[in-house]
Every structure is written in C-alpha cells, then in structure tokens.
Write an enzyme that holds these catalytic residues in place. Structure first.
Site, PDB file in Angstrom:
ATOM      1  CG  ASP A 164      47.828  52.906  -3.019  1.00  0.00           C
ATOM      2  OD1 ASP A 164      48.733  53.547  -2.460  1.00  0.00           O
ATOM      3  OD2 ASP A 164      47.714  52.876  -4.269  1.00  0.00           O
ATOM      4  CG  HIS A 186      40.918  55.390  -8.364  1.00  0.00           C
ATOM      5  ND1 HIS A 186      40.978  55.264  -9.742  1.00  0.00           N
ATOM      6  CD2 HIS A 186      42.204  55.364  -7.925  1.00  0.00           C
ATOM      7  CE1 HIS A 186      42.240  55.146 -10.105  1.00  0.00           C
ATOM      8  NE2 HIS A 186      43.021  55.219  -9.034  1.00  0.00           N
ATOM      9  CE  LYS A 225      50.521  54.523  -4.737  1.00  0.00           C
ATOM     10  NZ  LYS A 225      49.569  54.354  -5.835  1.00  0.00           N
ATOM     11  CB  CYS A 231      49.480  50.194  -5.827  1.00  0.00           C
ATOM     12  SG  CYS A 231      48.730  51.337  -7.018  1.00  0.00           S
TER      13      CYS A 231
HETATM   14  C1  VGL Z   1      45.665  51.118  -7.715  1.00  0.00           C
HETATM   15  C2  VGL Z   1      44.571  51.017  -9.726  1.00  0.00           C
HETATM   16  C3  VGL Z   1      44.614  52.385  -9.842  1.00  0.00           C
HETATM   17  C4  VGL Z   1      46.227  50.382  -6.545  1.00  0.00           C
HETATM   18  C5  VGL Z   1      45.722  52.493  -7.817  1.00  0.00           C
HETATM   19  O1  VGL Z   1      46.310  50.965  -5.441  1.00  0.00           O
HETATM   20  O2  VGL Z   1      46.618  49.206  -6.719  1.00  0.00           O
HETATM   21  N1  VGL Z   1      45.104  50.392  -8.684  1.00  0.00           N
HETATM   22  N2  VGL Z   1      45.196  53.106  -8.873  1.00  0.00           N
HETATM   23 ZN    ZN Z   2      45.109  55.227  -8.972  1.00  0.00          ZN
END
Ligand code: VGL
Ligand code: ZN
Length: 221
Positions: free
Chosen positions: A12, A92, A115, A159
C-alpha cells in the site's frame, strides 16, 4: 535441496497514505526521505533480480470502511460489522483517484494486487479480505515458486501486519524491513512488531542484500 526463491512485496505505498503528498490518511513518518528510500530500495532489489509485487488499497467510493458511509459517524469511530469491530477511516484510496496511485515506478513491478474492492468488506491483508475472498497474490507467488518474501510499506499496524501474518499462515518465510515501514499509531505499531516477531517473522532494520541472500542460514539458527 531446491533453491529457495525470494520476492518483494511493497504494501500500500500510495499517495493517500503519505504525508509529502498530503494524503487523506497520511501515516506519520512518511516524509520525503522515507518515500525516496522506499523507491531506491525497491529499485535496488529489482536490479538484484527479485520479483517485486505491490498491493494497492482500491476502494469503491461508498466503501464500508469509510466513516462517510455511515450516518453520524466520525473518523476513527468503531462500529460492529458481522460481529467484528470495524474501525472507520477517512475516505482513502478510492478506485481511479489520484489518492489511490502508487508512489513507485510501475516499471519496477511484476504485478499489482488490488484489495478492498468489495464494497462490504475491508481488506487489510493483501491475500484476502474480511469475508475470506482471496486476491491473486498467493497464486502469483506460487506460479513463481516463491517461498520467502521481503515485505515493507504502509501501515505496520494494519495492512503490513495482516499481510505478513497471512503469509506466515500460508507457509511463507517472511522478512520485514522496519526502516521502510511506517505505522498509524505508535502503540499498535509496537504491538504488531512484537506479534510478528513471535510468529517467526524476521525483523530487519534495513534492506541488506547479503542478509537476504544468506537468509537460509539466518532462519535455521
Ligand atoms: C490501511 C487503513 C485502511 C493500510 C488501509 O494500508 O494499512 N489502513 N486501509
Ligand atoms: Zn483501506
């Protein structure tokens, strides 16, 4: 003995999670230097011959994890969803938006695994969502006979944590690069690192090609 193959998974690494790009869910410590080190290290690992995969949080605009989807809720409120706690985030990484863009040169990537695409399920893990629907990540690694993964990215306590713990459950040996990883909250980040260590994940401070190449002798110690 068959050769152990290693791949890199960058979790991510997206504009919305990064401070320099004023992301919607910017994670502390994602400054210019951090972004640059992640980019340079990924390039170095790719040049060394390791396949590189990126996960990409990729939500529909009315995703269940967004506080805006639930009437009267604020960011970081917790709701119950199918008897599980769901932390509510600012919107987000909405599909197709600037904020969802990867901050890594896509020419370095062997594949991008999206994802969190189902509106009703969150997905911290790059392998599967909360409903148990799998992504293609495990198959991509299996096709290449990968047994070890080097992981870094965002966020340590969400994540990254979920992805590495699933990887261990699937039988992979995992090395986490701490200096290329950032967490949302110091407390949960520390807890996540302790949990990872207990689950047998190797915590490495930096990317060290020597260490990656001699991994077998490290993990057999
Ligand atoms: C994530 C919160 C919501 C991450 C993704 O990439 O850790 N955290 N969506
Ligand atoms: Zn997320």
């Amino acid at each position: 003995m068959p050769e152990e193959k290693t791949a890199v998974i960058v979790v991510d690494f997206q504009r919305d999670f990064i401070q320099v790009t004023e992301g919607a869910l910017a994670v502390p410590g994602t400054d210019q230097g951090f972004v640059q080190r992640v980019q340079e290290s990924t390039q170095m690992l790719k040049r060394a011959g390791l396949p590189v995969f990126a996960t990409q949080d990729w939500h529909p605009p009315d995703h269940v994890s967004f506080f805006t989807t639930h009437k009267g809720k604020k960011p970081f409120d917790v709701i119950f969803l199918r008897e599980r706690q769901q932390l509510l985030w600012p919107p987000h990484c909405v599909q197709g938006t600037e904020g969802a863009a990867l901050m890594i040169d896509e020419r370095l990537l062997d594949a991008i695994v999206r994802k969190g695409t189902a509106v009703d399920f969150d997905s911290y893990s790059g392998f599967q969502d909360e409903g148990g629907h799998r992504t293609e990540l495990h198959g991509l690694l299996q096709e290449r006979e990968i047994s070890r993964i080097v992981v870094y990215g965002i966020a340590t306590d969400y994540c990254v944590r979920a992805t590495v713990l699933d990887a261990v459950d699937l039988g992979y040996q995992v090395m986490l690069v701490k200096s290329l990883t950032r967490g949302v909250d110091p407390k949960t980040t520390l807890a996540a690192l302790e949990e990872m260590e207990q689950r047998g994940i190797i915590l490495s401070n930096e990317v060290d090609l020597q260490e990656i190449r001699s991994w077998g002798s490290i993990s057999k110690r």
